[in-house]
Design a protein around this motif. Structure first.
Motif, PDB file in Angstrom:
ATOM      1  N   LYS A 150       0.787  -1.246  -0.116  1.00 12.26           N
ATOM      2  CA  LYS A 150      -0.057   0.071   0.044  1.00 12.26           C
ATOM      3  C   LYS A 150       0.833   1.180   0.073  1.00 12.26           C
ATOM      4  CE  LYS A 150      -4.386  -1.308   2.078  1.00 12.26           C
ATOM      5  NZ  LYS A 150      -5.389  -0.492   1.017  1.00 12.26           N
ATOM      6  N   THR A 151       2.109   1.215   0.698  1.00  9.42           N
ATOM      7  CA  THR A 151       2.761   2.433   0.607  1.00  9.42           C
ATOM      8  C   THR A 151       3.387   2.656  -0.495  1.00  9.42           C
ATOM      9  OG1 THR A 151       4.942   0.855   1.008  1.00  9.42           O
ATOM     10  CG2 THR A 151       3.470   1.819   3.032  1.00  9.42           C
ATOM     11  N   GLN A 152       3.391   1.801  -1.593  1.00  8.41           N
ATOM     12  CA  GLN A 152       4.038   2.005  -2.837  1.00  8.41           C
ATOM     13  C   GLN A 152       2.895   3.239  -3.727  1.00  8.41           C
ATOM     14  OE1 GLN A 152       4.873  -1.866  -4.663  1.00  8.41           O
ATOM     15  NE2 GLN A 152       6.561  -2.050  -3.121  1.00  8.41           N
ATOM     16  N   VAL A 153       1.809   2.990  -3.328  1.00 11.21           N
ATOM     17  CA  VAL A 153       0.814   3.834  -4.129  1.00 11.21           C
ATOM     18  C   VAL A 153       0.188   4.952  -3.291  1.00 11.21           C
ATOM     19  CG1 VAL A 153       0.462   2.193  -5.672  1.00 11.21           C
ATOM     20  CG2 VAL A 153      -1.065   2.161  -3.602  1.00 11.21           C
ATOM     21  N   GLU A 154       0.603   5.201  -1.985  1.00 14.97           N
ATOM     22  CA  GLU A 154       0.285   6.455  -0.928  1.00 14.97           C
ATOM     23  C   GLU A 154       0.476   7.639  -1.708  1.00 14.97           C
ATOM     24  OE1 GLU A 154       2.264   5.876   2.617  1.00 14.97           O
ATOM     25  OE2 GLU A 154       0.906   4.639   3.268  1.00 14.97           O
ATOM     26  N   GLU A 155       1.498   7.765  -2.513  1.00 12.10           N
ATOM     27  CA  GLU A 155       1.718   9.038  -3.357  1.00 12.10           C
ATOM     28  C   GLU A 155       1.508   8.584  -4.944  1.00 12.10           C
ATOM     29  OE1 GLU A 155       5.005  12.004  -3.091  1.00 12.10           O
ATOM     30  OE2 GLU A 155       5.400  11.356  -5.228  1.00 12.10           O
ATOM     31  N   LEU A 156       0.528   9.087  -5.763  1.00 10.29           N
ATOM     32  CA  LEU A 156       0.128   8.859  -6.925  1.00 10.29           C
ATOM     33  C   LEU A 156       0.370   9.960  -8.075  1.00 10.29           C
ATOM     34  CD1 LEU A 156      -2.601   6.347  -7.878  1.00 10.29           C
ATOM     35  CD2 LEU A 156      -2.708   8.837  -9.021  1.00 10.29           C
ATOM     36  N   TRP A 157       0.685   9.665  -8.959  1.00  9.58           N
ATOM     37  CA  TRP A 157       1.072  10.725 -10.009  1.00  9.58           C
ATOM     38  C   TRP A 157      -0.320  10.700 -10.981  1.00  9.58           C
ATOM     39  CZ3 TRP A 157       6.799  12.109 -11.881  1.00  9.58           C
ATOM     40  CH2 TRP A 157       7.502  12.358 -10.748  1.00  9.58           C
ATOM     41  N   PHE A 158      -0.727  11.716 -11.366  1.00  6.06           N
ATOM     42  CA  PHE A 158      -1.941  11.813 -12.203  1.00  6.06           C
ATOM     43  C   PHE A 158      -1.804  13.005 -13.378  1.00  6.06           C
ATOM     44  CE2 PHE A 158      -6.273  13.280 -13.397  1.00  6.06           C
ATOM     45  CZ  PHE A 158      -6.818  12.057 -13.149  1.00  6.06           C
ATOM     46  N   ALA A 159      -2.061  12.461 -14.593  1.00  2.86           N
ATOM     47  CA  ALA A 159      -2.002  13.481 -15.762  1.00  2.86           C
ATOM     48  C   ALA A 159      -3.253  13.242 -16.490  1.00  2.86           C
ATOM     49  CB  ALA A 159      -0.825  13.190 -16.498  1.00  2.86           C
ATOM     50  N   GLY A 160      -4.205  14.197 -16.697  1.00  6.06           N
ATOM     51  CA  GLY A 160      -5.623  13.924 -17.244  1.00  6.06           C
ATOM     52  C   GLY A 160      -6.693  14.536 -16.582  1.00  6.06           C
ATOM     53  N   ASP A 161      -7.656  14.193 -16.935  1.00  9.54           N
ATOM     54  CA  ASP A 161      -9.065  14.640 -16.505  1.00  9.54           C
ATOM     55  C   ASP A 161      -9.978  13.613 -16.134  1.00  9.54           C
ATOM     56  OD1 ASP A 161     -11.661  15.657 -16.181  1.00  9.54           O
ATOM     57  OD2 ASP A 161     -11.003  17.361 -17.580  1.00  9.54           O
ATOM     58  N   PRO A 162     -10.311  13.340 -14.842  1.00 10.23           N
ATOM     59  CA  PRO A 162     -10.920  12.185 -14.334  1.00 10.23           C
ATOM     60  C   PRO A 162     -12.366  11.949 -14.925  1.00 10.23           C
ATOM     61  CG  PRO A 162     -10.872  13.946 -12.509  1.00 10.23           C
ATOM     62  CD  PRO A 162      -9.957  14.239 -13.804  1.00 10.23           C
ATOM     63  N   ARG A 163     -12.777  13.009 -15.591  1.00 12.47           N
ATOM     64  CA  ARG A 163     -14.319  12.886 -16.120  1.00 12.47           C
ATOM     65  C   ARG A 163     -14.014  12.285 -17.384  1.00 12.47           C
ATOM     66  NH1 ARG A 163     -15.347  19.088 -15.753  1.00 12.47           N
ATOM     67  NH2 ARG A 163     -12.919  19.087 -16.636  1.00 12.47           N
ATOM     68  N   PHE A 164     -12.697  12.051 -18.224  1.00 16.96           N
ATOM     69  CA  PHE A 164     -12.615  11.367 -19.301  1.00 16.96           C
ATOM     70  C   PHE A 164     -11.498  10.335 -19.070  1.00 16.96           C
ATOM     71  CE2 PHE A 164     -13.821  15.821 -20.108  1.00 16.96           C
ATOM     72  CZ  PHE A 164     -15.168  15.606 -20.682  1.00 16.96           C
ATOM     73  N   ALA A 166      -7.047   9.491 -18.028  1.00 13.77           N
ATOM     74  CA  ALA A 166      -5.932  10.113 -17.521  1.00 13.77           C
ATOM     75  C   ALA A 166      -4.931   8.863 -17.635  1.00 13.77           C
ATOM     76  CB  ALA A 166      -6.017  10.477 -16.110  1.00 13.77           C
ATOM     77  N   VAL A 167      -3.529   9.366 -17.146  1.00 18.42           N
ATOM     78  CA  VAL A 167      -2.440   8.338 -16.961  1.00 18.42           C
ATOM     79  C   VAL A 167      -1.956   8.317 -15.578  1.00 18.42           C
ATOM     80  CG1 VAL A 167      -0.091   7.887 -17.540  1.00 18.42           C
ATOM     81  CG2 VAL A 167      -1.392   8.414 -19.540  1.00 18.42           C
ATOM     82  N   ILE A 168      -2.053   7.304 -14.869  1.00 20.27           N
ATOM     83  CA  ILE A 168      -1.621   7.301 -13.336  1.00 20.27           C
ATOM     84  C   ILE A 168      -0.106   6.618 -13.341  1.00 20.27           C
ATOM     85  CG2 ILE A 168      -4.120   7.369 -12.298  1.00 20.27           C
ATOM     86  CD1 ILE A 168      -3.738   4.237 -11.835  1.00 20.27           C
ATOM     87  N   ALA A 169       0.781   7.035 -12.274  1.00 19.52           N
ATOM     88  CA  ALA A 169       1.633   6.209 -12.169  1.00 19.52           C
ATOM     89  C   ALA A 169       2.337   6.222 -10.913  1.00 19.52           C
ATOM     90  CB  ALA A 169       2.896   7.132 -12.930  1.00 19.52           C
ATOM     91  N   ALA A 170       3.063   5.447 -10.448  1.00 21.83           N
ATOM     92  CA  ALA A 170       3.936   5.365  -9.068  1.00 21.83           C
ATOM     93  C   ALA A 170       4.746   6.591  -9.353  1.00 21.83           C
ATOM     94  CB  ALA A 170       4.652   4.228  -8.796  1.00 21.83           C
ATOM     95  N   PRO A 171       5.508   7.169  -8.101  1.00 18.83           N
ATOM     96  CA  PRO A 171       6.349   8.393  -8.385  1.00 18.83           C
ATOM     97  C   PRO A 171       7.494   7.746  -9.216  1.00 18.83           C
ATOM     98  CG  PRO A 171       5.304   8.094  -5.960  1.00 18.83           C
ATOM     99  CD  PRO A 171       5.082   7.038  -6.955  1.00 18.83           C
ATOM    100  N   GLY A 172       7.933   8.754  -9.816  1.00 16.86           N
ATOM    101  CA  GLY A 172       9.123   8.408 -10.677  1.00 16.86           C
ATOM    102  C   GLY A 172       9.175   9.261 -12.046  1.00 16.86           C
ATOM    103  N   PRO A 173       8.498   8.904 -13.160  1.00 21.84           N
ATOM    104  CA  PRO A 173       7.228   8.150 -12.859  1.00 21.84           C
ATOM    105  C   PRO A 173       7.440   6.626 -13.177  1.00 21.84           C
ATOM    106  CG  PRO A 173       7.011   9.339 -14.940  1.00 21.84           C
ATOM    107  CD  PRO A 173       8.392   9.578 -14.456  1.00 21.84           C
ATOM    108  N   ARG A 174       6.827   5.731 -12.591  1.00 20.45           N
ATOM    109  CA  ARG A 174       6.660   4.200 -12.915  1.00 20.45           C
ATOM    110  C   ARG A 174       5.244   3.656 -13.056  1.00 20.45           C
ATOM    111  NH1 ARG A 174       7.824   1.530  -8.960  1.00 20.45           N
ATOM    112  NH2 ARG A 174       7.941   3.354  -7.409  1.00 20.45           N
ATOM    113  N   ARG A 175       5.284   2.238 -13.701  1.00 20.61           N
ATOM    114  CA  ARG A 175       4.150   1.785 -13.715  1.00 20.61           C
ATOM    115  C   ARG A 175       2.879   2.682 -14.515  1.00 20.61           C
ATOM    116  NH1 ARG A 175       5.086  -3.609 -12.904  1.00 20.61           N
ATOM    117  NH2 ARG A 175       6.900  -3.717 -11.245  1.00 20.61           N
ATOM    118  N   LEU A 176       3.177   3.434 -15.735  1.00 22.51           N
ATOM    119  CA  LEU A 176       2.147   4.053 -16.275  1.00 22.51           C
ATOM    120  C   LEU A 176       0.974   3.403 -16.700  1.00 22.51           C
ATOM    121  CD1 LEU A 176       4.351   5.863 -19.011  1.00 22.51           C
ATOM    122  CD2 LEU A 176       4.056   6.446 -16.485  1.00 22.51           C
TER     123      LEU A 176
END
Length: 218
Positions: A150-164, A166-176
């Motif tokens: 769980k600690t690996q996704v406590e911080e999450l990177w987000f690029a996009g619009d949640p209404r449509f 987005a790309v999510i990633a673990a910090p770094g970014p990793r795991r696109l």
């Protein structure tokens, strides 16, 4: 390195490296999985012993399945690039998430909630509809996930619009991973506007999302 909100995610060199890794894995899979299937088929044909079919059935079926699944990896990679080219990274700390158990989400499907860009007091649920590259995320979002995961996704990177989408990633970014609302990539019907402004709709349109046309001026 933390993302810079004033530029698109694609402006970050680490993001471009992460995407290159994503597309490289897709290309490698498109080569290796079909080769593995053909190799197993040839091995079975050479052995010509009927009972050995059972030894090859499961791996042959899996490699055949993965060979056809590779198209989804390419689709996801190019959708990710377009989103990264138009949206900045945002950082969310411990976003609300889980697996199933909420209205509108099927059992076993991982989901996250993010603030609506134009109504920050409202949360938008995004579901991981595609299982491509989702195993890693699913193992860390549910209530049953081990604390160290769980600690690996406590911080999450987000690029996009949640209404449509987005790309999510673990910090770094990793795991696109491309996460999207189901109608967003439906070519037959546009996605719902969800109260988005004309600017937000146009931005989403540039990423390949099928959004409705803006209302005509009175």
């Amino acid at each position: 390195m933390a993302p810079t909100p004033d530029s698109t995610a694609w402006d970050d060199e680490a993001t471009r490296r992460a995407w290159t890794k994503l597309i490289t894995c897709a290309i490698a899979g498109q080569t290796l999985w079909p080769a593995a299937w053909v190799g197993l088929l040839a091995w079975y044909a050479i052995m010509s012993i009927t009972w050995t079919l059972w030894l090859f059935f499961i791996p042959m079926a899996y490699t055949f399945y993965r060979s056809f699944l590779q198209l989804a990896y390419f689709t996801g990679a190019f959708r990710a690039r377009r989103l990264l080219q138009h949206y900045p990274w945002q950082v969310w700390e411990t976003p609300e998430s889980g697996i199933g158990n909420i209205p509108g989400v099927r059992a076993g499907y991982a989901w996250l909630k993010f603030p609506d860009p134009e109504a920050s007091d409202q949360l938008v649920t995004m579901v991981m509809h595609s299982h491509v590259r989702s195993v890693w995320w699913g193992g860390r979002l549910g209530k049953r996930a081990k604390p160290e995961r769980k600690t690996q996704v406590e911080e999450l990177w987000f690029a996009g619009d949640p209404r449509f989408a987005a790309v999510i990633a673990a910090p770094g970014p990793r795991r696109l991973y491309v996460i999207h609302q189901r109608p967003s990539y439906n070519k037959s019907l546009p996605a719902e506007a969800h109260g988005a402004s004309p600017q937000a709709l146009e931005r989403a349109r540039r990423t390949g999302i099928h959004v409705p046309d803006p209302d005509p001026a009175p």
